[in-house]
Write a protein that holds these residues in place. Structure first.
Motif, PDB file in Angstrom:
ATOM      1  N   ARG A  25       0.840  -1.201   0.000  1.00 32.12           N
ATOM      2  CA  ARG A  25       0.000   0.000   0.000  1.00 32.12           C
ATOM      3  C   ARG A  25       0.881   1.260   0.000  1.00 32.12           C
ATOM      4  N   ALA A  26       1.985   1.215   0.734  1.00 35.22           N
ATOM      5  CA  ALA A  26       2.903   2.359   0.746  1.00 35.22           C
ATOM      6  C   ALA A  26       3.422   2.642  -0.660  1.00 35.22           C
ATOM      7  N   ASP A  27       3.734   1.603  -1.420  1.00 36.66           N
ATOM      8  CA  ASP A  27       4.177   1.782  -2.803  1.00 36.66           C
ATOM      9  C   ASP A  27       3.054   2.344  -3.672  1.00 36.66           C
ATOM     10  N   MET A  28       1.821   1.953  -3.378  1.00 38.54           N
ATOM     11  CA  MET A  28       0.679   2.480  -4.121  1.00 38.54           C
ATOM     12  C   MET A  28       0.539   3.987  -3.883  1.00 38.54           C
ATOM     13  N   VAL A  29       0.693   4.399  -2.639  1.00 42.87           N
ATOM     14  CA  VAL A  29       0.608   5.821  -2.306  1.00 42.87           C
ATOM     15  C   VAL A  29       1.721   6.593  -3.006  1.00 42.87           C
ATOM     16  N   LEU A  30       2.932   6.068  -2.948  1.00 43.41           N
ATOM     17  CA  LEU A  30       4.060   6.743  -3.602  1.00 43.41           C
ATOM     18  C   LEU A  30       3.860   6.843  -5.118  1.00 43.41           C
ATOM     19  N   ALA A  31       3.348   5.784  -5.728  1.00 45.14           N
ATOM     20  CA  ALA A  31       3.097   5.812  -7.172  1.00 45.14           C
ATOM     21  C   ALA A  31       2.043   6.865  -7.514  1.00 45.14           C
ATOM     22  N   ALA A  32       1.001   6.923  -6.714  1.00 44.15           N
ATOM     23  CA  ALA A  32      -0.052   7.918  -6.940  1.00 44.15           C
ATOM     24  C   ALA A  32       0.493   9.335  -6.803  1.00 44.15           C
ATOM     25  N   LEU A  33       1.291   9.556  -5.775  1.00 46.26           N
ATOM     26  CA  LEU A  33       1.829  10.899  -5.537  1.00 46.26           C
ATOM     27  C   LEU A  33       2.875  11.288  -6.571  1.00 46.26           C
ATOM     28  N   GLU A  34       3.645  10.343  -7.049  1.00 43.53           N
ATOM     29  CA  GLU A  34       4.609  10.647  -8.108  1.00 43.53           C
ATOM     30  C   GLU A  34       3.859  11.085  -9.368  1.00 43.53           C
ATOM     31  N   ASN A  35       2.763  10.415  -9.671  1.00 41.94           N
ATOM     32  CA  ASN A  35       1.942  10.819 -10.809  1.00 41.94           C
ATOM     33  C   ASN A  35       1.377  12.222 -10.580  1.00 41.94           C
ATOM     34  N   ARG A  36       0.906  12.467  -9.373  1.00 40.17           N
ATOM     35  CA  ARG A  36       0.349  13.771  -9.020  1.00 40.17           C
ATOM     36  C   ARG A  36       1.409  14.863  -9.158  1.00 40.17           C
ATOM     37  N   HIS A  37       2.602  14.566  -8.691  1.00 36.38           N
ATOM     38  CA  HIS A  37       3.717  15.509  -8.762  1.00 36.38           C
ATOM     39  C   HIS A  37       3.969  15.947 -10.209  1.00 36.38           C
ATOM     40  N   GLN A  38       4.057  14.991 -11.100  1.00 36.54           N
ATOM     41  CA  GLN A  38       4.340  15.298 -12.505  1.00 36.54           C
ATOM     42  C   GLN A  38       3.188  16.082 -13.138  1.00 36.54           C
ATOM     43  N   ARG A  39       1.970  15.701 -12.848  1.00 34.06           N
ATOM     44  CA  ARG A  39       0.821  16.413 -13.411  1.00 34.06           C
ATOM     45  C   ARG A  39       0.753  17.848 -12.908  1.00 34.06           C
ATOM     46  N   TYR A  40       1.000  18.037 -11.617  1.00 35.62           N
ATOM     47  CA  TYR A  40       0.952  19.373 -11.025  1.00 35.62           C
ATOM     48  C   TYR A  40       2.014  20.280 -11.631  1.00 35.62           C
ATOM     49  N   LEU A  41       3.241  19.795 -11.696  1.00 33.14           N
ATOM     50  CA  LEU A  41       4.315  20.610 -12.267  1.00 33.14           C
ATOM     51  C   LEU A  41       3.993  21.009 -13.701  1.00 33.14           C
ATOM     52  N   SER A  42       3.494  20.080 -14.473  1.00 35.37           N
ATOM     53  CA  SER A  42       3.152  20.370 -15.857  1.00 35.37           C
ATOM     54  C   SER A  42       2.009  21.374 -15.933  1.00 35.37           C
ATOM     55  N   ARG A  43       0.959  21.151 -15.171  1.00 36.07           N
ATOM     56  CA  ARG A  43      -0.219  22.019 -15.227  1.00 36.07           C
ATOM     57  C   ARG A  43       0.103  23.440 -14.773  1.00 36.07           C
ATOM     58  N   VAL A  44       0.925  23.584 -13.756  1.00 36.09           N
ATOM     59  CA  VAL A  44       1.189  24.907 -13.193  1.00 36.09           C
ATOM     60  C   VAL A  44       2.309  25.642 -13.933  1.00 36.09           C
ATOM     61  N   PHE A  45       3.336  24.930 -14.388  1.00 37.96           N
ATOM     62  CA  PHE A  45       4.541  25.616 -14.871  1.00 37.96           C
ATOM     63  C   PHE A  45       4.814  25.536 -16.368  1.00 37.96           C
ATOM     64  N   ASP A  46       4.121  24.703 -17.115  1.00 36.42           N
ATOM     65  CA  ASP A  46       4.388  24.621 -18.553  1.00 36.42           C
ATOM     66  C   ASP A  46       3.815  25.847 -19.283  1.00 36.42           C
ATOM     67  N   GLY A  47       4.599  26.382 -20.204  1.00 37.98           N
ATOM     68  CA  GLY A  47       4.117  27.441 -21.074  1.00 37.98           C
ATOM     69  C   GLY A  47       3.775  28.751 -20.388  1.00 37.98           C
ATOM     70  N   LEU A  48       4.551  29.130 -19.397  1.00 38.09           N
ATOM     71  CA  LEU A  48       4.286  30.386 -18.687  1.00 38.09           C
ATOM     72  C   LEU A  48       4.712  31.593 -19.515  1.00 38.09           C
ATOM     73  N   PRO A  49       4.017  32.718 -19.312  1.00 41.92           N
ATOM     74  CA  PRO A  49       4.430  33.942 -20.015  1.00 41.92           C
ATOM     75  C   PRO A  49       5.739  34.473 -19.449  1.00 41.92           C
ATOM     76  N   LYS A  50       6.403  35.298 -20.240  1.00 42.69           N
ATOM     77  CA  LYS A  50       7.631  35.947 -19.775  1.00 42.69           C
ATOM     78  C   LYS A  50       7.248  37.136 -18.915  1.00 42.69           C
ATOM     79  N   GLY A  51       8.146  37.524 -18.055  1.00 38.51           N
ATOM     80  CA  GLY A  51       7.894  38.675 -17.196  1.00 38.51           C
ATOM     81  C   GLY A  51       7.488  38.229 -15.800  1.00 38.51           C
ATOM     82  N   THR A  52       8.062  38.876 -14.829  1.00 41.80           N
ATOM     83  CA  THR A  52       7.854  38.488 -13.437  1.00 41.80           C
ATOM     84  C   THR A  52       6.390  38.520 -13.036  1.00 41.80           C
TER      85      THR A  52
END
Length: 174
Positions: free
Chosen positions: A47-74
Motif C-alpha cells: 500500500r505504501a508503494d501504491m501511495v508513492l506511485a499515486a503521488l509521483e503521478n500527481r507531482h508530474q501532473r501538477y508541475l506540468s499544469r502549473v509551470f508549462d508554457g508560462l508567459p515571460k515577465g515576473t
C-alpha cells in the motif's frame, strides 16, 4: 499506449484523491487502477508503494499544469502560476494538498516525507525560474503553499490575495 505503471498510477491517484488514504480497500484500488490484483501488486507491492506511485503521478501532473508554457515577465508569470494553482485546487483537490494529507496519514514514512520535500523544492525552483526572483525562493513557496491551504476556505479570494502578495514581492525585490 500508456505503459502499465502509468495506468496504475493514474488510477491510484484518482482513488486516493477522491477517498483519502485510509478508506479505499485494496480491491477499490485495484478497480481504480483497472488491473488485476496480481498486476497491481506486481507494480506496487505494498500500500505504501501504491501511495508513492499515486503521488509521483500527481507531482508530474501538477508541475506540468502549473509551470508549462508560462508567459515571460515576473508579474505575468506570478499571476499565471497563482491562477493555475487556484484552478488546480478547484478541479483537482479542493481539500488541500494531497502530499500533506498522505504524510498526515503516515507521519513516520521517510519515503513520503522525501517525496513531499522533493515536490515542494521543485515547485519553488520552478517558480524562481519562471519569475526570475532568485532571492525569493522561500517567499514564492510560502505564497503558493498559503494559497493551497487557504483555497478550501476562501476560493478565488485566496487567489487574488496571493497575486497581490506576489506583486508586492516582485516590487520589493526590484
Amino acid at each position: 499506449m500508456v505503459d502499465m505503471m502509468s495506468k496504475i498510477s493514474v488510477g491510484l491517484e484518482r482513488a486516493f484523491a477522491a477517498r483519502g488514504f485510509a478508506e479505499p480497500s485494496v480491491e477499490d484500488l485495484r478497480d481504480a487502477a483497472g488491473v488485476s490484483l496480481r498486476t497491481l501488486y506486481k507494480y506496487t507491492p505494498s500500500r505504501a508503494d501504491m501511495v508513492l506511485a499515486a503521488l509521483e503521478n500527481r507531482h508530474q501532473r501538477y508541475l506540468s499544469r502549473v509551470f508549462d508554457g508560462l508567459p515571460k515577465g515576473t508579474e505575468e508569470a506570478i499571476n499565471t502560476i497563482l491562477a493555475r494553482v487556484g484552478t488546480w485546487m478547484a478541479t483537482e483537490t479542493s481539500h488541500g494538498c494531497l502530499f500533506h494529507a498522505a504524510l498526515a496519514a503516515d507521519p513516520n514514512s521517510g519515503p513520503l516525507r522525501g517525496l513531499l520535500e522533493r515536490h515542494k523544492a521543485e515547485v519553488a525552483s520552478k517558480a524562481v525560474a519562471a519569475t526570475g526572483l532568485v532571492a525569493a525562493e522561500t517567499e514564492l513557496l510560502v505564497i503558493i503553499e498559503g494559497l493551497t491551504q487557504s483555497w478550501p476556505l476562501r476560493g478565488d479570494e485566496a487567489v487574488e490575495a496571493a497575486k497581490r502578495l506576489g506583486r508586492a514581492l516582485g516590487v520589493s525585490l526590484e
